[in-house]
Design an enzyme around this catalytic site. Structure first.
Site, PDB file in Angstrom:
ATOM      1  N   ARG A  82      31.171  88.073   3.529  1.00  0.00           N
ATOM      2  CA  ARG A  82      31.920  89.022   3.517  1.00  0.00           C
ATOM      3  C   ARG A  82      32.826  89.896   2.981  1.00  0.00           C
ATOM      4  O   ARG A  82      33.421  90.108   2.796  1.00  0.00           O
ATOM      5  CB  ARG A  82      32.192  88.969   5.547  1.00  0.00           C
ATOM      6  CG  ARG A  82      32.039  90.435   5.945  1.00  0.00           C
ATOM      7  CD  ARG A  82      32.092  90.112   7.099  1.00  0.00           C
ATOM      8  NE  ARG A  82      33.129  89.079   8.269  1.00  0.00           N
ATOM      9  CZ  ARG A  82      32.748  88.971   9.462  1.00  0.00           C
ATOM     10  NH1 ARG A  82      32.014  89.230  10.756  1.00  0.00           N
ATOM     11  NH2 ARG A  82      33.518  88.202  10.061  1.00  0.00           N
ATOM     12  N   LYS A 184      36.769  93.888   6.893  1.00  0.00           N
ATOM     13  CA  LYS A 184      37.554  93.051   7.657  1.00  0.00           C
ATOM     14  C   LYS A 184      38.783  93.156   7.287  1.00  0.00           C
ATOM     15  O   LYS A 184      39.493  92.260   6.197  1.00  0.00           O
ATOM     16  CB  LYS A 184      36.772  91.577   8.139  1.00  0.00           C
ATOM     17  CG  LYS A 184      37.051  91.193   9.292  1.00  0.00           C
ATOM     18  CD  LYS A 184      37.139  89.874   9.964  1.00  0.00           C
ATOM     19  CE  LYS A 184      37.302  89.507  11.385  1.00  0.00           C
ATOM     20  NZ  LYS A 184      36.881  90.492  12.395  1.00  0.00           N
ATOM     21  N   GLU A 220      31.622 100.448  17.700  1.00  0.00           N
ATOM     22  CA  GLU A 220      32.668  98.924  18.405  1.00  0.00           C
ATOM     23  C   GLU A 220      33.578  99.143  19.381  1.00  0.00           C
ATOM     24  O   GLU A 220      34.211  99.951  19.422  1.00  0.00           O
ATOM     25  CB  GLU A 220      32.613  97.664  17.549  1.00  0.00           C
ATOM     26  CG  GLU A 220      33.459  98.142  16.418  1.00  0.00           C
ATOM     27  CD  GLU A 220      33.112  97.353  14.863  1.00  0.00           C
ATOM     28  OE1 GLU A 220      33.548  95.770  16.182  1.00  0.00           O
ATOM     29  OE2 GLU A 220      33.673  97.314  14.137  1.00  0.00           O
TER      30      GLU A 220
END
Ligand SMILES: *Cc1c(COP(=O)(O)O)cnc(C)c1O
Length: 341
Positions: A82, A184, A220
């Site tokens: 990720r 992220k 989210e």
């Protein structure tokens, strides 16, 4: 190895400086071999790419002491890949995934005295991150980068018992349809700070963000993915290209299906149908699952039957199973635990 004299069960979620951190520099098109250092200070140019144009990405993961006394990390290969995806999206060089995993292992090992003991409820939070370090004034990617990992012990997430959250439907957007919501990066958090302070000031724990394109679908919160449980006991999670792919959420969906025999579904979830679910939870590394008791949509309240006192029954089972795997009480799927030896 002697543990540090820390009151583990009363630790909060804050930064505690530990003994060692890992640092590697990218220069002239390549990463150096890296080193473990006691120096917690970062010295960079006043014009560094990260300071001017926010060229930085990060990861968050944990190390645990299992019931039989091993120190483990949970699926670090997924954090490595990720972070590679995040780096590519911001035109940063990828820190090789195998080296990422090794550096995590080395950093945890060097700070083993800070890994909280089994049963304390505390864990060792691991923060890998990288940033553009050389001067950049015209808008372009930096040429030099630093990759670092520090660790910090953190306390039990639910001190004094679980308390379901009250969240609001936010009027702010978190991520654009073809933007950076799926990586992220600090930039996604900087712009959420105003929204979360505003939510707190109005008495809410978190923001539920909707899809920015139509504002009809659930995305989210600022730092956790949603799980919903239908009245029939099916586990549903929203699908969207602008949601951050939570490793906890992916693991819980697997556990729901393979350990608990539940039906699972990743699909678009409309705000309109949220009132029909039986349970709701937020998932991420920090808490595993935080139950949501109430969602407020501009004065209209959605109260889940699981109430404001405890986790819903299915949420609780998911929580117990995943934490059981992480703490070595239940057998983990192949490759999920990386033992630090
Ligand atoms: C980190 C993060 C999560 C949770 O991901 P985990 O891998 O489960 O910790 C969810 N949403 C956002 C926006 C995040 O940054």
């Amino acid at each position: 190895m002697e543990k540090k004299n820390i009151d583990w069960s009363n630790l909060g979620f804050g930064y505690v400086k530990t003994d060692y951190r890992f640092v590697s520099d990218f220069k002239d098109g390549k990463w150096d071999e890296g080193r473990m250092t006691e120096d917690d200070k970062v010295v960079i140019s006043e014009c560094a790419g990260v300071l001017q144009y926010a060229q930085t990405v990060f990861e968050g993961m944990k190390a645990y002491t299992t019931q039989d006394g091993r120190i483990v990390t949970f699926r670090p290969d997924l954090n490595a890949s990720r972070m590679a995806d995040s780096a590519r999206r911001l035109e940063m060089p990828v820190f090789p995934e195998d080296r990422f995993i090794q550096a995590v292992v080395d950093t945890v090992k060097a700070n083993a005295a800070y890994v909280p003991p089994y049963g304390s409820g505390a864990t060792l939070y691991i923060r890998p991150y990288m940033f553009g370090s050389n001067p950049v004034i015209g808008v372009k990617p930096a040429d030099e980068y630093q990759f670092r990992i520090f660790v910090t012990p953190v306390g039990p997430y639910f001190k004094g018992g679980v308390k379901p959250l009250t969240i609001r439907v936010s009027d702010f957007d978190r991520a654009a349809p073809h933007g950076t919501g799926h990586i992220k990066a600090g930039l996604n958090y900087a712009m959420s700070l105003h929204a979360i302070m505003d939510a707190h000031n109005q008495g809410f724990d978190e923001n539920m963000y909707l899809d920015a394109g139509t504002r009809t679908k659930v995305e989210e919160t600022g730092g956790a993915n949603f799980l919903f449980i239908t009245k029939e006991g099916k586990v549903v999670t929203p699908k969207s290209n602008s949601i951050l792919p939570s490793i906890t959420r992916r693991s819980l969906m697997y556990v729901a299906k393979e350990y608990l025999g539940l039906e699972v579904e990743e699909r678009e979830v409309y705000l309109e149908e949220v009132k029909d679910f039986a349970e709701c939870g937020l998932c991420g590394t920090a808490a595993v699952i935080s139950p949501v008791g109430k969602i407020v949509d501009h004065g209209k309240e959605i109260c889940f039957p699981s109430g404001m006192e405890a986790m819903g029954p299915v949420t609780q089972k998911l929580y117990d199973t995943l934490t059981g795997i992480q703490m070595g009480r239940l057998e983990a799927p192949e490759g999920w635990l990386k033992v630090i030896e």
